[in-house]
Design a protein around this motif. Sequence first.
Motif, PDB file in Angstrom:
ATOM      1  N   GLU A 209       0.832  -1.206   0.000  1.00  0.00           N
ATOM      2  CA  GLU A 209       0.000   0.000   0.000  1.00  0.00           C
ATOM      3  C   GLU A 209       0.867   1.255   0.000  1.00  0.00           C
ATOM      4  N   THR A 210       1.933   1.234   0.817  1.00  0.00           N
ATOM      5  CA  THR A 210       2.830   2.383   0.890  1.00  0.00           C
ATOM      6  C   THR A 210       3.546   2.604  -0.437  1.00  0.00           C
ATOM      7  N   LEU A 211       4.001   1.508  -1.053  1.00  0.00           N
ATOM      8  CA  LEU A 211       4.674   1.614  -2.357  1.00  0.00           C
ATOM      9  C   LEU A 211       3.755   2.208  -3.412  1.00  0.00           C
ATOM     10  N   SER A 212       2.477   1.852  -3.362  1.00  0.00           N
ATOM     11  CA  SER A 212       1.527   2.361  -4.359  1.00  0.00           C
ATOM     12  C   SER A 212       1.327   3.874  -4.240  1.00  0.00           C
ATOM     13  N   LYS A 213       1.659   4.415  -3.079  1.00  0.00           N
ATOM     14  CA  LYS A 213       1.484   5.850  -2.849  1.00  0.00           C
ATOM     15  C   LYS A 213       2.808   6.615  -2.904  1.00  0.00           C
ATOM     16  N   SER A 214       3.905   5.904  -3.113  1.00  0.00           N
ATOM     17  CA  SER A 214       5.225   6.545  -3.106  1.00  0.00           C
ATOM     18  C   SER A 214       5.438   7.412  -4.339  1.00  0.00           C
ATOM     19  N   GLU A 215       6.109   8.533  -4.145  1.00  0.00           N
ATOM     20  CA  GLU A 215       6.449   9.394  -5.275  1.00  0.00           C
ATOM     21  C   GLU A 215       7.518   8.715  -6.132  1.00  0.00           C
ATOM     22  N   LYS A 216       7.527   9.064  -7.404  1.00  0.00           N
ATOM     23  CA  LYS A 216       8.524   8.493  -8.306  1.00  0.00           C
ATOM     24  C   LYS A 216       9.929   8.842  -7.823  1.00  0.00           C
TER      25      LYS A 216
END
Length: 319
Positions: A209-216
């Motif tokens: 879930e955190t990875l899906s919201k991480s900035e590029k």
Amino acid sequence: MIGILTEIFLKENHKSVINSTIYNIMKKIFLILCLVSLYSFGQEVAPRLSPKSTIISHVGYTEIRIDYSSPGVKGRKVFGDLEQYDVLWRAGANEATKITFSTDVKINGQLLPKGSYSFFVIPEVTNDWTLIFNKDADMWGTTEYDKANDALRIIVNPDFTKESRERLIYDIQSDGVQKATVQLYWSFLKLPFTVEVDFQENITSVLQETLSKSEKGQEWKPYYDLAAFYTNSSFTNTEELNWINTAIAQLEGSESKTKDDDLAQALWIKARLLAKHQRVEEAKEIFKQLTTAKVLAPYVKKNIGNMQNIAAKWVSTPS
């Protein structure tokens, strides 16, 4: 809706041919709808004598939320009088108290699936009080309570304080990432139960879930943060080194202005994890690489003394 029914009702009332039975039915429907309307639009106009309260706390990845109303003692004897022994009590006032857990938990060691529950207590003259978590989470008082919907019942021993507390309150004290204690206080009562969680069961889903919201360009950070957590705790996870290796690999391909410093910090976390797993020689090699570079990373410059103190304690345990 009510206006239309009112108009029909008044017109029909003046028809001499109206059937009296239909008239009475219409009258009852009209009055019921009026009462429903008044309740729906005016139920919160008057202030509550037992005000609403909510407490939210976290243990590990689990959110614990308690919604309740807070009655007052008002000079009354509470238990054995206002709240009778051996009688179901809503553990608050007005609506039944509602407790919500965002993950599966253990209550005093017994499993309770994630979700919302109405919470009841059965006080006893003895020290064996019953706590009830019921799957019907939204009800008024105890009138709709159905024992068949109980998800969990436990027996606890209440405690009693020397000083009376006027308003009923709930308190949640977290002991870290695995356990919290919930306390109900009212009058002289202090009624506790424990909430235990297994935060490691939820790591994979939280990471994704955190990875899906991480900035590029920042996808390395969640892996780094997890690995760093395990260097500073007594917990272990089989993925610790995989996480930090993933972070390092992503940083090595990064074009960030802070790449070198971020990479130095990630390598230091890896060294500490290697030492934790008794791969001391590998850990020391990374430490040497970081502290003898021609140009030290800003993080290393700032923390070299502390790093040396930590590395000095790395000793292989004989196999």
